[in-house]
Design an enzyme around this catalytic site. Structure first.
Site, mmCIF file in Angstrom:
data_model
loop_
_atom_site.group_PDB
_atom_site.id
_atom_site.type_symbol
_atom_site.label_atom_id
_atom_site.label_comp_id
_atom_site.label_asym_id
_atom_site.label_seq_id
_atom_site.Cartn_x
_atom_site.Cartn_y
_atom_site.Cartn_z
ATOM 1 N N HIS A 1 0.938 -0.917 0.042
ATOM 2 C CA HIS A 1 0.029 -0.143 -0.151
ATOM 3 C C HIS A 1 0.782 1.261 0.119
ATOM 4 O O HIS A 1 1.915 1.078 0.358
ATOM 5 C CB HIS A 1 -0.693 -0.030 1.309
ATOM 6 C CG HIS A 1 -1.760 -1.014 1.218
ATOM 7 N ND1 HIS A 1 -2.943 -0.943 2.051
ATOM 8 C CD2 HIS A 1 -2.145 -2.056 0.745
ATOM 9 C CE1 HIS A 1 -3.692 -2.150 1.831
ATOM 10 N NE2 HIS A 1 -3.410 -2.668 0.891
ATOM 11 N N GLU B 1 1.227 4.047 1.752
ATOM 12 C CA GLU B 1 1.665 4.142 3.139
ATOM 13 C C GLU B 1 2.897 3.337 3.645
ATOM 14 O O GLU B 1 3.751 3.785 3.931
ATOM 15 C CB GLU B 1 0.730 3.913 4.188
ATOM 16 C CG GLU B 1 -0.678 4.838 4.069
ATOM 17 C CD GLU B 1 -1.806 4.142 3.183
ATOM 18 O OE1 GLU B 1 -3.059 4.341 3.506
ATOM 19 O OE2 GLU B 1 -1.509 3.456 2.319
ATOM 20 N N CYS C 1 -2.050 -0.438 7.538
ATOM 21 C CA CYS C 1 -1.279 0.741 7.407
ATOM 22 C C CYS C 1 -1.247 1.498 8.690
ATOM 23 O O CYS C 1 -0.128 2.071 9.050
ATOM 24 C CB CYS C 1 -1.763 1.622 6.352
ATOM 25 S SG CYS C 1 -1.561 0.919 4.705
ATOM 26 N N CYS D 1 -5.971 2.020 6.016
ATOM 27 C CA CYS D 1 -6.634 0.799 6.479
ATOM 28 C C CYS D 1 -5.751 0.128 7.827
ATOM 29 O O CYS D 1 -4.981 0.998 8.135
ATOM 30 C CB CYS D 1 -6.550 -0.493 5.276
ATOM 31 S SG CYS D 1 -4.666 -1.097 5.210
#
Length: 161
Positions: free
Chosen positions: A63, A65, A96, A93
């Protein structure tokens, strides 16, 4: 300051870094990835940046992040990233937020909420959960319309294809 201790004032600096994250998100979208971008900053200096790339990298943890946190940790030679601000186009999420807590990110600034999987405000409030020994101050809604529009356009185009 809001009742939960989070800063609600948006600064021009926040908007500047969110524009940077939006450029990264557009790169993700151009690569066929969900268009999320992130940039980690300390004292006005970019330590790491990234965009979503789990499809292309065959890595479910890639992701935006996480990519930004990994780049920053590598750059500074430490998995702890105190006194940093993470700018991300969409509410992070659970995975993260967990990584941000472990990295000791001080502040999170995001554009638009993620109503299904958002772990800061929408579904969970992990950044301020009492079970954790680190709290992340967050600011939401920075360039919210632009961040949300990018996501809507991406998924609209996917449905039409």
């Amino acid at each position: 300051m809001s009742d939960d201790g989070n800063v609600t004032l948006v600064t021009e600096v926040d908007a500047q870094w969110m524009r940077h994250a939006l450029v990264l998100a557009q790169q993700a979208g151009a690569a066929g990835e969900v268009p999320v971008g992130a940039v980690l900053v300390r004292a006005g200096v970019v330590l790491g940046e990234g965009y979503n790339q789990p499809i292309g990298s065959h890595d479910p943890t890639a992701h935006a992040e996480i990519v930004a946190l990994r780049a920053a940790a590598s750059r500074v030679g430490n998995y702890r990233l105190p006194d940093t601000t993470l700018y991300v186009t969409i509410e992070p999420c659970t995975m993260c937020v967990g990584a941000m807590i472990h990295a000791r990110v001080a502040r999170l600034v995001f554009g638009a909420r993620e109503p299904r999987a958002g772990a800061v405000c929408s579904q969970h409030q992990l950044g301020s959960h009492p079970a954790y020994n680190h709290r992340i101050v967050h600011v939401e809604g920075v360039l919210e319309a632009e961040c949300a529009a990018l996501m809507r356009a991406f998924f609209r185009d996917k449905r039409q294809a």
